[in-house]
Scaffold this active site. Structure first.
Site, mmCIF file in Angstrom:
data_model
loop_
_atom_site.group_PDB
_atom_site.id
_atom_site.type_symbol
_atom_site.label_atom_id
_atom_site.label_comp_id
_atom_site.label_asym_id
_atom_site.label_seq_id
_atom_site.Cartn_x
_atom_site.Cartn_y
_atom_site.Cartn_z
ATOM 1 C CD GLU A 194 -3.059 -1.114 2.139
ATOM 2 O OE1 GLU A 194 -2.867 -0.459 3.180
ATOM 3 O OE2 GLU A 194 -4.089 -1.784 1.942
ATOM 4 C CD GLU A 199 -4.048 -5.842 2.453
ATOM 5 O OE1 GLU A 199 -4.860 -5.011 2.941
ATOM 6 O OE2 GLU A 199 -2.832 -5.876 2.757
#
Length: 417
Positions: free
Chosen positions: A207, A336
């Site tokens: 991320e 995710e």
């Protein structure tokens, strides 16, 4: 567990949350639209033979047969425990058996660079339940988990989730863990698992994102210090120099204004910049892009309040990452995605996302977040006792799972593991 997410350029901090004040363009699409990958023919179940590589937007095994990740995240080694969570409650083999039995064929295992340092002693484990893990380092415990997962036919992605065990970072480096350490540790892991076909991929950094004030990661801006796409090339090529068989998994960022894109997404979720600025690797057919995608219960985003929700979602996903598969550029791993399912819209979102990703080996790859019930954002597939399955969540995923098939003989186990 995770993150505050930036979803627009004009932002204001309210009670520690980052909210958008910028309007989003209309991205409506017909209801029930499936990703083009859903129309591809299914092939044999399982995770194939040998190392994987890419063929356009399709993952294939060493024989060229199509394969697909339908997996799950098992986090913990990125935290100060330095090992996958739940080992205080259960034996690790039992947990792997359960995941494989539920139909998950891939494990995404987060770790931190701190876990690899001497003196980072694993803790929070019941050695009566896991006697063979006593005295091992964090990496040696991962070896055990990976070796057993391989014996069940599962594949493993290593996910550099954090530099240290405390928190994620918007850039791939910090003062304590500079880029040189990030790359050197990746090369060490690439060599460590060379020849072990259970370990198929390296998720370079979890991320990457911008931060308030415009600093943090960018895509295509050209700065050595902040351009995530250029950093991914440096790390990816270094890993491939040590182990040319690994898939290099590159996540998106959140906002890519350098490409003129007015729309921001989740941290790690926006790959719109890859069209103009693709990742370039020295070894062909090794690149997998990855996006993260979450429900409104994790953080409210403007598209959840669109009057056309959930019909607006497929075009949004096309924009952020789906075009890469639709145009046969590269595979996409939705690395995710998860939800507590507490908001009624969460179920609509999850059902739409699963349809979008499609069925069979031609569908989009995914690893659900997470097995762990102690994920503050989403909860887990397991309930608080670390054993019972949340059957409501599992039911959304069941039709899309391709169960692992155990290999013959001892293939997949790491030497010494």
């Amino acid at each position: 567990m995770k993150r505050l997410r930036i979803v627009g350029y004009a932002i204001a901090a309210v009670c520690g949350l980052v909210v958008t004040t910028a309007a989003s363009p209309s991205l409506a699409a017909p209801a029930g639209r499936a990703h083009p990958a859903a129309a591809r023919p299914a092939a044999a179940a399982g995770t194939g033979t040998g190392y994987w590589h890419t063929d356009g937007a399709q993952l294939v095994d060493a024989t060229g047969a199509p394969v697909r990740m339908t997996g799950i995240n098992w986090f913990g080694a990125e935290t100060g425990n330095y090992l996958p969570h739940g080992l205080w409650a259960r034996n690790y083999r039992d947990m792997v058996d359960q995941m494989a039995g539920l139909g998950y064929n891939t494990l995404r295992l987060p770790y931190s660079n701190e876990m690899l340092k001497a003196g980072s002693t694993p803790n929070g484990i019941d050695y009566n339940k896991n006697p063979d893990l006593a005295g091992l380092t964090g990496l040696q415990i991962l070896d055990k988990v990976i070796g057993y997962a391989g014996s069940k036919g599962m594949r493993v992605i290593l996910d550099r989730h954090r530099p240290d065990s405390a928190q994620q970072s918007p850039l791939w480096y910090t003062p304590a863990y500079p880029e040189s350490v990030w790359i050197d540790d990746w090369k060490t892991l690439a060599r460590h698992y060379a020849g072990n076909t259970t370990v198929i991929g390296a998720d370079l950094h979890n991320e990457p994102h911008a931060v308030q004030g415009g600093t943090g990661s960018c895509w295509g801006c050209g700065s050595t210090a902040t351009d995530w796409r250029l950093a991914a090339e440096r790390a990816g090529n270094a890993i491939l120099s040590a182990n040319p068989d690994l898939l290099i998994i590159v996540e998106g960022i959140d906002c890519v204004p350098d490409t003129g894109d007015p729309q921001c997404g989740w941290w790690g979720g926006n790959l719109s910049g890859a069209r103009q600025y693709p990742v370039r690797l020295d070894v062909p057919d090794r690149l997998v892009y990855s996006a993260h995608e979450y429900a409104t219960s994790v953080s409210r985003q403007p598209w959840f309040d669109d009057p056309s929700f959930p019909d607006n979602l497929p075009a949004l996903w096309d924009h952020f990452f789906g075009y890469l598969e639709e145009e046969d550029i590269a595979p996409v791993l939705v690395g995710e995605f998860g939800s507590t399912l507490q908001d009624p819209r969460d179920g609509q979102w999850l059902a739409a996302l699963m349809r979008y990703m499609g069925t069979g080996t031609g569908g989009m790859d995914f690893t659900y977040w997470s097995l762990n019930p102690n994920s503050g954002d989403t909860g887990g597939i397991l309930q608080g006792d670390w054993t019972s399955v949340d059957t409501k969540k599992q039911a959304y995923l069941d039709p899309y799972l391709i169960p692992p098939v155990p290999p013959t003989g001892a293939a997949g186990a790491h030497p010494g593991g």
